[in-house]
Design an enzyme around this catalytic site. Structure first.
Site, short mmCIF file in Angstrom:
data_model
loop_
_atom_site.label_atom_id
_atom_site.label_comp_id
_atom_site.label_asym_id
_atom_site.label_seq_id
_atom_site.Cartn_x
_atom_site.Cartn_y
_atom_site.Cartn_z
N GLY A 1 -10.40 -2.40 -10.31
CA GLY A 1 -9.49 -2.29 -9.18
C GLY A 1 -9.06 -0.84 -9.07
O GLY A 1 -8.63 -0.22 -10.05
N ASP B 1 -6.57 0.64 -7.78
CA ASP B 1 -5.18 0.97 -8.06
C ASP B 1 -4.92 1.13 -9.55
O ASP B 1 -4.18 2.02 -9.97
CB ASP B 1 -4.24 -0.07 -7.45
CG ASP B 1 -4.59 -1.49 -7.87
OD1 ASP B 1 -5.71 -1.71 -8.39
OD2 ASP B 1 -3.75 -2.38 -7.64
N ARG B 2 -5.55 0.29 -10.38
CA ARG B 2 -5.36 0.40 -11.82
C ARG B 2 -5.94 1.72 -12.33
O ARG B 2 -5.31 2.42 -13.14
CB ARG B 2 -6.02 -0.77 -12.53
CG ARG B 2 -5.39 -2.11 -12.24
CD ARG B 2 -6.23 -3.25 -12.82
NE ARG B 2 -6.25 -3.21 -14.29
CZ ARG B 2 -7.13 -3.87 -15.02
NH1 ARG B 2 -8.07 -4.59 -14.45
NH2 ARG B 2 -7.09 -3.78 -16.34
N LEU C 1 1.81 -1.43 2.71
CA LEU C 1 1.11 -0.14 2.77
C LEU C 1 2.13 0.95 2.44
O LEU C 1 3.11 1.14 3.17
CB LEU C 1 0.51 0.06 4.16
CG LEU C 1 -0.31 1.34 4.41
CD1 LEU C 1 -1.41 1.07 5.44
CD2 LEU C 1 0.57 2.49 4.90
N LYS C 2 1.90 1.61 1.31
CA LYS C 2 2.77 2.72 0.91
C LYS C 2 2.15 4.04 1.37
O LYS C 2 0.94 4.19 1.37
CB LYS C 2 2.95 2.75 -0.60
CG LYS C 2 3.79 1.65 -1.17
CD LYS C 2 3.92 1.79 -2.67
CE LYS C 2 4.56 3.11 -3.07
NZ LYS C 2 4.69 3.25 -4.55
N GLY D 1 -2.01 -1.94 -0.20
CA GLY D 1 -2.08 -3.06 -1.13
C GLY D 1 -2.12 -4.40 -0.43
O GLY D 1 -2.25 -4.48 0.80
N THR E 1 0.37 -6.52 -0.30
CA THR E 1 1.67 -6.88 0.25
C THR E 1 2.19 -5.85 1.24
O THR E 1 2.79 -6.19 2.26
CB THR E 1 2.70 -7.07 -0.88
OG1 THR E 1 2.23 -8.06 -1.79
CG2 THR E 1 4.05 -7.48 -0.32
N SER F 1 18.10 -25.29 -10.15
CA SER F 1 16.66 -25.22 -10.40
C SER F 1 16.03 -23.97 -9.80
O SER F 1 15.22 -23.29 -10.44
CB SER F 1 15.96 -26.48 -9.87
OG SER F 1 16.36 -27.61 -10.59
#
Length: 250
Positions: A102, A104-105, A13-14, A9, A11, A180
């Site tokens: 995509g 992944d979807r 790698l799985k 991905g 972010t 904040s």
């Protein structure tokens, strides 16, 4: 036969290593230089041979080619890549080219349909982006939504201001806050959770909500509706899209 499944991905790698339907090892590697990630994967497997490999990725074709080449150098097998199609057992995609969804979807929907072939499902994958996709009980894709993931939302606000500094470890909570920065973190989580709850509400309890992705557990804990967590839903779909052959690849 040892099967190495990879989800590369934006972010991280799985990966998981399976044999005879059982997971022997799994993990996730934060995105870095491809050589570094593959070296980490080799170290994690610690000499376990790989006979077959499959990979899903939303990254550029150049990055995908480089990952495949490094995997082949390391394990002697080239990962096979899925080819999203409009008609596959359990899932029908209309009104859009499946490649535009995509990978992944599409794979997450395949994985969800394999789990619940006769029920409507809503799949939420929460990572760099938060994707929400609905498949009817008849297997027809009903459409979806995409918005920034939790950390992407947080970065978009802090990077646009001079006085707020992104925390090393975000602390997302659902509820009001005074400082904040905490209010921004809580706002990001509340926006994502409220979106999911509102979309599920449209179906009056007649749909299963399945969560996957890096922030899925966090979301699952704060939702006020029934939810099921499947951390490997994309990899499960990958196994449906590319059944492993019996031959050992040289």
């Amino acid at each position: 036969m040892n099967i190495l499944d990879i989800d590369a991905g934006n972010t991280r790698l799985k990966w998981r290593l399976q044999s005879k339907g059982n997971t022997k090892a799994s993990g996730a590697i934060q995105n870095a230089a491809i050589k570094v990630m593959v070296t980490s994967l080799v170290e994690s497997l610690d000499g376990i041979p790989v006979h077959f490999s499959r990979m899903s990725s939303v990254r550029s074709s150049e990055v995908i080619e480089n990952i495949c080449a490094k995997i082949k150098d390391a394990f002697g097998v080239t990962p096979r890549l899925p080819d999203p199609i409009a008609e596959t057992p359990g899932l029908t995609v209309r009104n859009v080219n499946p490649h535009r969804l995509g990978c992944d979807r599409w794979l997450a929907m395949l994985g969800a349909r394999a789990l619940y072939p006769d029920q409507a499902v809503m799949i939420v994958d929460s990572g760099t982006a938060l994707t929400l996709d609905v498949v009817g009980a008849n297997g027809i894709f009903q459409g979806g939504l995409i918005c920034p993931g939790l950390n992407t939302m947080l970065r978009s606000v802090t990077e646009s201001t001079d006085l707020l500094v992104l925390p090393d470890v975000p602390k997302f909570e659902r509820g009001l806050a005074f400082p904040s920065l905490q209010a921004i973190q809580n706002g990001s989580l509340s926006m994502a959770a409220a979106l999911i709850e509102k979309e599920v509400e449209r179906y009056s309890g007649s749909i299963r909500l399945l969560l996957c992705g890096g922030d899925a557990r966090l979301l699952a804990e704060c939702l006020t509706i029934p939810v099921e967590y499947y951390k490997d839903l994309v990899l499960d779909g990958l196994a449906v899209a590319i059944p492993a052959g019996e031959e050992k690849e040289e």
